[in-house]
Motif scaffolding. Structure first.
Motif, short mmCIF file in Angstrom:
data_model
loop_
_atom_site.label_atom_id
_atom_site.label_comp_id
_atom_site.label_asym_id
_atom_site.label_seq_id
_atom_site.Cartn_x
_atom_site.Cartn_y
_atom_site.Cartn_z
N THR A 278 3.33 -29.61 109.42
CA THR A 278 3.64 -30.77 108.55
C THR A 278 4.08 -30.34 107.15
OG1 THR A 278 1.28 -30.91 108.00
CG2 THR A 278 2.09 -32.31 109.79
N GLU A 279 3.79 -29.09 106.79
CA GLU A 279 4.16 -28.63 105.43
C GLU A 279 5.67 -28.53 105.25
OE1 GLU A 279 0.33 -26.39 106.61
OE2 GLU A 279 2.18 -27.07 107.57
N VAL A 280 6.39 -28.25 106.34
CA VAL A 280 7.85 -28.07 106.26
C VAL A 280 8.53 -29.29 106.90
CG1 VAL A 280 9.79 -26.54 106.80
CG2 VAL A 280 7.50 -25.59 106.50
N ALA A 281 9.37 -29.94 106.14
CA ALA A 281 10.03 -31.16 106.61
C ALA A 281 10.85 -30.87 107.88
CB ALA A 281 10.94 -31.71 105.52
N VAL A 282 10.92 -31.87 108.75
CA VAL A 282 11.69 -31.75 109.99
C VAL A 282 13.14 -31.40 109.68
CG1 VAL A 282 12.63 -33.08 111.94
CG2 VAL A 282 10.20 -33.24 111.38
N GLU A 283 13.70 -32.01 108.66
CA GLU A 283 15.10 -31.74 108.30
C GLU A 283 15.30 -30.29 107.90
OE1 GLU A 283 17.99 -33.44 108.61
OE2 GLU A 283 16.66 -34.76 109.77
N GLU A 284 14.32 -29.74 107.20
CA GLU A 284 14.42 -28.33 106.78
C GLU A 284 14.35 -27.42 108.00
OE1 GLU A 284 15.67 -25.79 104.68
OE2 GLU A 284 14.96 -27.35 103.32
N GLN A 285 13.48 -27.74 108.95
CA GLN A 285 13.40 -26.95 110.18
C GLN A 285 14.70 -27.05 110.97
OE1 GLN A 285 9.69 -27.01 112.47
NE2 GLN A 285 8.72 -28.21 110.84
N LYS A 286 15.31 -28.22 110.96
CA LYS A 286 16.61 -28.39 111.63
C LYS A 286 17.67 -27.54 110.94
CE LYS A 286 16.04 -33.00 113.62
NZ LYS A 286 16.45 -34.43 113.54
N ASN A 287 17.57 -27.42 109.62
CA ASN A 287 18.50 -26.55 108.89
C ASN A 287 18.40 -25.11 109.37
OD1 ASN A 287 19.55 -28.59 107.28
ND2 ASN A 287 18.11 -28.23 105.60
N PHE A 288 17.17 -24.63 109.58
CA PHE A 288 16.96 -23.27 110.08
C PHE A 288 17.62 -23.10 111.45
CE2 PHE A 288 12.65 -23.21 107.67
CZ PHE A 288 13.29 -22.90 106.48
N ALA A 289 17.40 -24.08 112.32
CA ALA A 289 17.98 -24.03 113.67
C ALA A 289 19.51 -24.02 113.61
CB ALA A 289 17.49 -25.21 114.50
N ASN A 290 20.07 -24.83 112.73
CA ASN A 290 21.54 -24.92 112.62
C ASN A 290 22.15 -23.62 112.09
OD1 ASN A 290 21.78 -27.50 113.67
ND2 ASN A 290 21.48 -28.48 111.68
N ILE A 291 21.43 -22.94 111.20
CA ILE A 291 21.90 -21.65 110.70
C ILE A 291 22.00 -20.66 111.86
CG2 ILE A 291 21.20 -19.62 109.34
CD1 ILE A 291 20.07 -21.66 107.26
N ILE A 292 20.97 -20.64 112.69
CA ILE A 292 20.93 -19.71 113.83
C ILE A 292 22.04 -20.04 114.83
CG2 ILE A 292 19.55 -19.01 115.84
CD1 ILE A 292 17.06 -19.42 113.96
N LEU A 293 22.19 -21.32 115.17
CA LEU A 293 23.22 -21.73 116.13
C LEU A 293 24.62 -21.47 115.58
CD1 LEU A 293 21.61 -25.07 117.39
CD2 LEU A 293 21.71 -22.88 118.61
N GLY A 294 24.79 -21.67 114.29
CA GLY A 294 26.09 -21.41 113.66
C GLY A 294 26.46 -19.94 113.71
N GLU A 295 25.49 -19.08 113.45
CA GLU A 295 25.75 -17.63 113.50
C GLU A 295 26.04 -17.18 114.92
OE1 GLU A 295 26.62 -14.01 112.13
OE2 GLU A 295 26.20 -15.77 110.88
N LEU A 296 25.34 -17.78 115.87
CA LEU A 296 25.58 -17.46 117.28
C LEU A 296 27.00 -17.84 117.68
CD1 LEU A 296 24.72 -16.45 120.01
CD2 LEU A 296 23.59 -18.63 120.43
N ALA A 297 27.49 -18.96 117.16
CA ALA A 297 28.87 -19.39 117.46
C ALA A 297 29.87 -18.35 116.96
CB ALA A 297 29.15 -20.75 116.84
N VAL A 298 29.57 -17.77 115.80
CA VAL A 298 30.44 -16.73 115.22
C VAL A 298 30.43 -15.48 116.10
CG1 VAL A 298 30.74 -15.17 113.25
CG2 VAL A 298 30.18 -17.58 112.86
N LYS A 299 29.25 -15.13 116.62
CA LYS A 299 29.10 -13.90 117.41
C LYS A 299 29.53 -14.07 118.87
CE LYS A 299 26.73 -11.61 114.15
NZ LYS A 299 27.21 -10.41 113.50
N TRP A 300 29.74 -15.31 119.32
CA TRP A 300 29.99 -15.55 120.74
C TRP A 300 31.24 -14.81 121.24
CZ3 TRP A 300 27.28 -16.42 124.70
CH2 TRP A 300 27.87 -16.80 125.91
#
Length: 197
Positions: free
Chosen positions: A45-67
């Motif tokens: 609960t300390e980290v907002a859901v939106e912030e956690q989604k930001n982390f996930a999007n960074i990872i998915l975005g980098e994966l798209a670059v490496k694909w």
């Protein structure tokens, strides 16, 4: 209906090696493997859901670059067809495993950053610190998903598995390394016996 003994296993808890049974052939396939593992942690609960989604999007975005690098992998001539397929699968396994680990690490670091925040004494604002954390995650995931490095590591792993499986096989008889060329010549070039007339 689940009994008290039944336990629902979250995809996040399934080891990547068991989840990735075949090599993903599209970015969508590997996204499907990752999305369940990169869902916001509701219990944090300390980290907002939106912030956690930001982390996930960074990872998915980098994966798209490496694909593109993932798709351009070529077969290693020193491995069998089956071994080359296993290398591709293991690279995908590592992508999933490392992505999940970095997501969990980013959330954990965000919790530490936000615990007991005293806005009066803080040198940087919470927003600035979270921005730095996102930048660090971008760098970390870029390093972790270096396809060339991952591929080299997985080739060595597959070769290591090959050595383990062939250890029990008795090697073929060979000439001793100490056998000189002259000795070999004596063995193979003995004079032919002369027959009496």
């Amino acid at each position: 209906m689940h009994t008290s003994v039944d336990k629902v296993v979250h995809p996040r808890d399934i080891p990547a090696d068991r989840a990735v049974t075949e090599t993903p052939t599209s970015l969508e396939e590997i996204y499907t493997l990752l999305l369940a593992r990169l869902q916001p942690l509701k219990e944090v609960t300390e980290v907002a859901v939106e912030e956690q989604k930001n982390f996930a999007n960074i990872i998915l975005g980098e994966l798209a670059v490496k694909w593109g690098d993932f798709q351009m992998q070529i077969s290693d001539p020193f491995l069998s067809s089956h071994e080359n397929q296993e290398v591709l699968r293991l690279v995908a396994v590592e992508i999933v495993r490392r992505s999940q680990n970095l997501f969990m690490s980013a959330v954990s670091n965000a919790v530490k950053l936000l615990e007991g925040v005293d806005t009066e004494s803080q040198l940087f604002s919470v927003a600035a610190n979270m921005s730095r954390l996102r930048a660090q995650l971008t760098w970390n995931i870029s390093e972790a998903l270096s396809i060339q490095r991952l591929r080299s590591e997985m080739i060595e792993r597959v070769k290591g598995m090959r050595v383990k499986t062939t250890d029990s096989v008795k090697p073929r008889a060979k000439f001793s390394n100490d056998t000189s060329l002259k000795e070999l010549a004596k063995i193979t070039l003995k004079p032919v016996a002369k027959f009496k007339r």
